[in-house]
Design a protein around this motif. Structure first.
Motif, PDB file in Angstrom:
ATOM      1  N   VAL A 182       0.859  -1.195   0.000  1.00 42.71           N
ATOM      2  CA  VAL A 182       0.000   0.000   0.000  1.00 42.71           C
ATOM      3  C   VAL A 182       0.893   1.243   0.000  1.00 42.71           C
ATOM      4  CG1 VAL A 182      -1.942  -1.113   1.183  1.00 42.71           C
ATOM      5  CG2 VAL A 182      -0.160  -0.017   2.537  1.00 42.71           C
ATOM      6  N   PRO A 183       0.394   2.383  -0.535  1.00 42.70           N
ATOM      7  CA  PRO A 183       1.237   3.577  -0.644  1.00 42.70           C
ATOM      8  C   PRO A 183       1.447   4.337   0.663  1.00 42.70           C
ATOM      9  CG  PRO A 183      -0.937   4.043  -1.525  1.00 42.70           C
ATOM     10  CD  PRO A 183      -0.922   2.578  -1.187  1.00 42.70           C
ATOM     11  N   GLY A 184       0.739   3.906   1.729  1.00 47.68           N
ATOM     12  CA  GLY A 184       0.832   4.610   3.005  1.00 47.68           C
ATOM     13  C   GLY A 184      -0.529   4.589   3.669  1.00 47.68           C
ATOM     14  N   ILE A 185      -0.734   5.459   4.646  1.00 50.63           N
ATOM     15  CA  ILE A 185      -2.025   5.537   5.327  1.00 50.63           C
ATOM     16  C   ILE A 185      -2.882   6.563   4.596  1.00 50.63           C
ATOM     17  CG2 ILE A 185      -3.189   6.135   7.493  1.00 50.63           C
ATOM     18  CD1 ILE A 185      -0.639   5.192   8.942  1.00 50.63           C
ATOM     19  N   LEU A 186      -4.066   6.132   4.184  1.00 53.00           N
ATOM     20  CA  LEU A 186      -4.951   7.000   3.409  1.00 53.00           C
ATOM     21  C   LEU A 186      -5.997   7.660   4.301  1.00 53.00           C
ATOM     22  CD1 LEU A 186      -5.560   4.494   0.466  1.00 53.00           C
ATOM     23  CD2 LEU A 186      -4.074   6.495   0.390  1.00 53.00           C
ATOM     24  N   LYS A 187      -6.323   8.918   3.983  1.00 56.27           N
ATOM     25  CA  LYS A 187      -7.379   9.643   4.707  1.00 56.27           C
ATOM     26  C   LYS A 187      -8.232  10.364   3.666  1.00 56.27           C
ATOM     27  CE  LYS A 187      -7.979  13.042   8.457  1.00 56.27           C
ATOM     28  NZ  LYS A 187      -8.628  12.276   9.517  1.00 56.27           N
ATOM     29  N   THR A 188      -9.530  10.354   3.881  1.00 53.93           N
ATOM     30  CA  THR A 188     -10.419  11.061   2.947  1.00 53.93           C
ATOM     31  C   THR A 188     -10.390  12.552   3.258  1.00 53.93           C
ATOM     32  OG1 THR A 188     -11.820   9.101   2.823  1.00 53.93           O
ATOM     33  CG2 THR A 188     -12.762  11.159   2.007  1.00 53.93           C
ATOM     34  N   ILE A 189      -9.885  13.334   2.285  1.00 50.73           N
ATOM     35  CA  ILE A 189      -9.807  14.794   2.436  1.00 50.73           C
ATOM     36  C   ILE A 189     -10.533  15.410   1.244  1.00 50.73           C
ATOM     37  CG2 ILE A 189      -8.250  16.792   2.573  1.00 50.73           C
ATOM     38  CD1 ILE A 189      -6.110  14.752   3.656  1.00 50.73           C
ATOM     39  N   GLY A 216      -7.668  -4.799   6.455  1.00 56.14           N
ATOM     40  CA  GLY A 216      -6.284  -5.265   6.439  1.00 56.14           C
ATOM     41  C   GLY A 216      -5.255  -4.205   6.776  1.00 56.14           C
ATOM     42  N   MET A 217      -5.696  -2.924   6.762  1.00 54.18           N
ATOM     43  CA  MET A 217      -4.740  -1.850   7.084  1.00 54.18           C
ATOM     44  C   MET A 217      -4.481  -1.782   8.590  1.00 54.18           C
ATOM     45  SD  MET A 217      -2.904   0.202   5.360  1.00 54.18           S
ATOM     46  CE  MET A 217      -1.665   1.375   5.914  1.00 54.18           C
ATOM     47  N   ILE A 218      -5.438  -2.242   9.404  1.00 55.60           N
ATOM     48  CA  ILE A 218      -5.264  -2.162  10.868  1.00 55.60           C
ATOM     49  C   ILE A 218      -4.023  -2.942  11.326  1.00 55.60           C
ATOM     50  CG2 ILE A 218      -6.272  -2.712  13.137  1.00 55.60           C
ATOM     51  CD1 ILE A 218      -9.027  -2.015  11.941  1.00 55.60           C
ATOM     52  N   VAL A 235       8.676   5.414  11.821  1.00 57.78           N
ATOM     53  CA  VAL A 235       8.543   4.293  10.896  1.00 57.78           C
ATOM     54  C   VAL A 235       7.881   4.832   9.638  1.00 57.78           C
ATOM     55  CG1 VAL A 235       7.352   2.111  10.487  1.00 57.78           C
ATOM     56  CG2 VAL A 235       8.380   2.547  12.702  1.00 57.78           C
ATOM     57  N   VAL A 236       8.443   4.507   8.494  1.00 57.32           N
ATOM     58  CA  VAL A 236       7.873   4.952   7.227  1.00 57.32           C
ATOM     59  C   VAL A 236       7.224   3.755   6.535  1.00 57.32           C
ATOM     60  CG1 VAL A 236       8.301   6.232   5.088  1.00 57.32           C
ATOM     61  CG2 VAL A 236       9.830   6.548   7.043  1.00 57.32           C
ATOM     62  N   ILE A 237       5.926   3.863   6.242  1.00 53.73           N
ATOM     63  CA  ILE A 237       5.219   2.810   5.495  1.00 53.73           C
ATOM     64  C   ILE A 237       5.246   3.192   4.025  1.00 53.73           C
ATOM     65  CG2 ILE A 237       2.992   1.685   5.074  1.00 53.73           C
ATOM     66  CD1 ILE A 237       2.279   1.983   7.927  1.00 53.73           C
ATOM     67  N   VAL A 238       5.788   2.306   3.181  1.00 51.59           N
ATOM     68  CA  VAL A 238       5.885   2.603   1.753  1.00 51.59           C
ATOM     69  C   VAL A 238       5.416   1.408   0.921  1.00 51.59           C
ATOM     70  CG1 VAL A 238       7.805   4.242   2.013  1.00 51.59           C
ATOM     71  CG2 VAL A 238       8.300   1.810   1.614  1.00 51.59           C
ATOM     72  N   ASN A 239       5.106   1.673  -0.332  1.00 51.39           N
ATOM     73  CA  ASN A 239       4.745   0.628  -1.286  1.00 51.39           C
ATOM     74  C   ASN A 239       6.011   0.211  -2.040  1.00 51.39           C
ATOM     75  OD1 ASN A 239       3.822  -0.944  -3.408  1.00 51.39           O
ATOM     76  ND2 ASN A 239       2.069   0.362  -3.843  1.00 51.39           N
ATOM     77  N   ILE A 255       7.554  10.383   0.312  1.00 53.65           N
ATOM     78  CA  ILE A 255       6.924   9.141  -0.134  1.00 53.65           C
ATOM     79  C   ILE A 255       6.376   8.393   1.078  1.00 53.65           C
ATOM     80  CG2 ILE A 255       9.024   7.699  -0.017  1.00 53.65           C
ATOM     81  CD1 ILE A 255       8.101   6.508  -2.740  1.00 53.65           C
ATOM     82  N   GLY A 256       5.228   7.743   0.901  1.00 53.10           N
ATOM     83  CA  GLY A 256       4.649   6.960   1.985  1.00 53.10           C
ATOM     84  C   GLY A 256       4.155   7.804   3.150  1.00 53.10           C
ATOM     85  N   THR A 257       3.960   7.146   4.282  1.00 54.08           N
ATOM     86  CA  THR A 257       3.496   7.820   5.510  1.00 54.08           C
ATOM     87  C   THR A 257       4.516   7.616   6.626  1.00 54.08           C
ATOM     88  OG1 THR A 257       1.158   7.455   4.956  1.00 54.08           O
ATOM     89  CG2 THR A 257       1.672   7.935   7.259  1.00 54.08           C
TER      90      THR A 257
END
Length: 262
Positions: A182-189, A216-218, A235-239, A255-257
């Motif tokens: 996944v590209p990172g943590i997504l938020k609806t904005i 599955g993101m939890i 910690v950096v979450i990246v795809n 890049i990422g979160t």
């Protein structure tokens, strides 16, 4: 300046990564960066247990590990997955060396608090950082399978995120990179989903409670939070499919979160 980082990746994620990912690792190594890889392999363990007719049981996300299951865990993690990663790195031109936490008592462990429920699952009590330092000093990228050992020679199955956080902490590394699909943590904005560039642990918990982080993101974000221990500050979450993802992550290339400690 010598730059080091610890990278955690699931075995199935690593197997699916493009050749360009490993070329990026080689390029970093050639430029004096010193990565350390800690990998998991849950799906491959479950698959092998299934083929052998051994049932997979989980208690609060931890695999119930009997002696029989432990043999398979070690065979899959320290054998098959570890060597698959090393082979792919060697093919890319990167120099790498595979280890398990048992080798040289690299990862010392003790039973988890609920060992009576989960069997031989371990918490890390110590990491022999000198072995990792030695491997890096010889010019190799250490690839570590998360099996631990205690003073009596008992092996333990260790959660890969727990092991990665402990390795990073004992090495004195401040940043960990968690490679996922996944590209990172997504938020609806404003009605569209966007990757959050940075988020705190408290904000993540609030997003789980509100349902913005779900499914599955939890486990992915909880695993990343587990890595923030000791000296690890972010910690950096990246795809892993992103081009030059590791180079961008260590240079702060937006890049990422980034998950940061409060």
């Amino acid at each position: 300046m010598e730059q080091r980082f610890v990278m955690k990746c699931g075995g199935s994620t690593l197997a699916a990564l493009p050749d360009s990912f490993f070329a990026d690792l080689r390029s970093l190594q050639e430029n004096g960066v010193k990565p350390v890889i800690v990998h998991g392999g849950g799906p491959a363990i479950s698959e092998t247990l299934g083929k052998l007719g051994i049932e997979s049981e989980f208690v609060n996300g931890l695999r119930k590990t009997s002696d029989e299951v432990l043999d398979v865990v070690e065979m899959v993690l320290a054998g098959r997955i570890n060597k698959e990663i090393v082979r792919r790195m060697l093919s890319s031109g990167a120099k790498s060396l595979g280890l398990s936490g048992v080798d040289g008592r690299l990862i010392t462990a003790q039973p988890v608090a609920n060992a009576n429920e989960v069997g031989f699952v371990g918490d890390v009590t110590d990491v022999n950082a000198a072995i990792i330092e030695g491997v890096m000093a010889m010019g190799y990228i250490p690839v570590i399978a998360p099996i631990g050992i205690d003073g009596e020679g008992q092996r333990y199955n260790i959660n890969a995120d727990t092991a990665a956080g402990a390795v990073a902490s004992h090495l004195g590394v401040e940043r960990m990179i968690v490679v996922t699909d996944v590209p990172g943590i997504l938020k609806t904005i404003d009605g569209e989903k966007r990757v959050l560039p940075s988020v705190s642990v408290a904000e993540i918990e609030a997003m789980i409670s509100s349902g913005e982080i779900y499914g599955g993101m939890i486990p992915k974000v909880r695993a990343a939070i587990q890595c923030i221990q000791g000296r690890v500050r972010e910690v950096v979450i990246v795809n892993g499919d992103e081009p030059n993802v590791l180079s961008k992550a260590i240079s702060g290339g937006g890049i990422g979160t980034r998950i940061v400690r409060e």
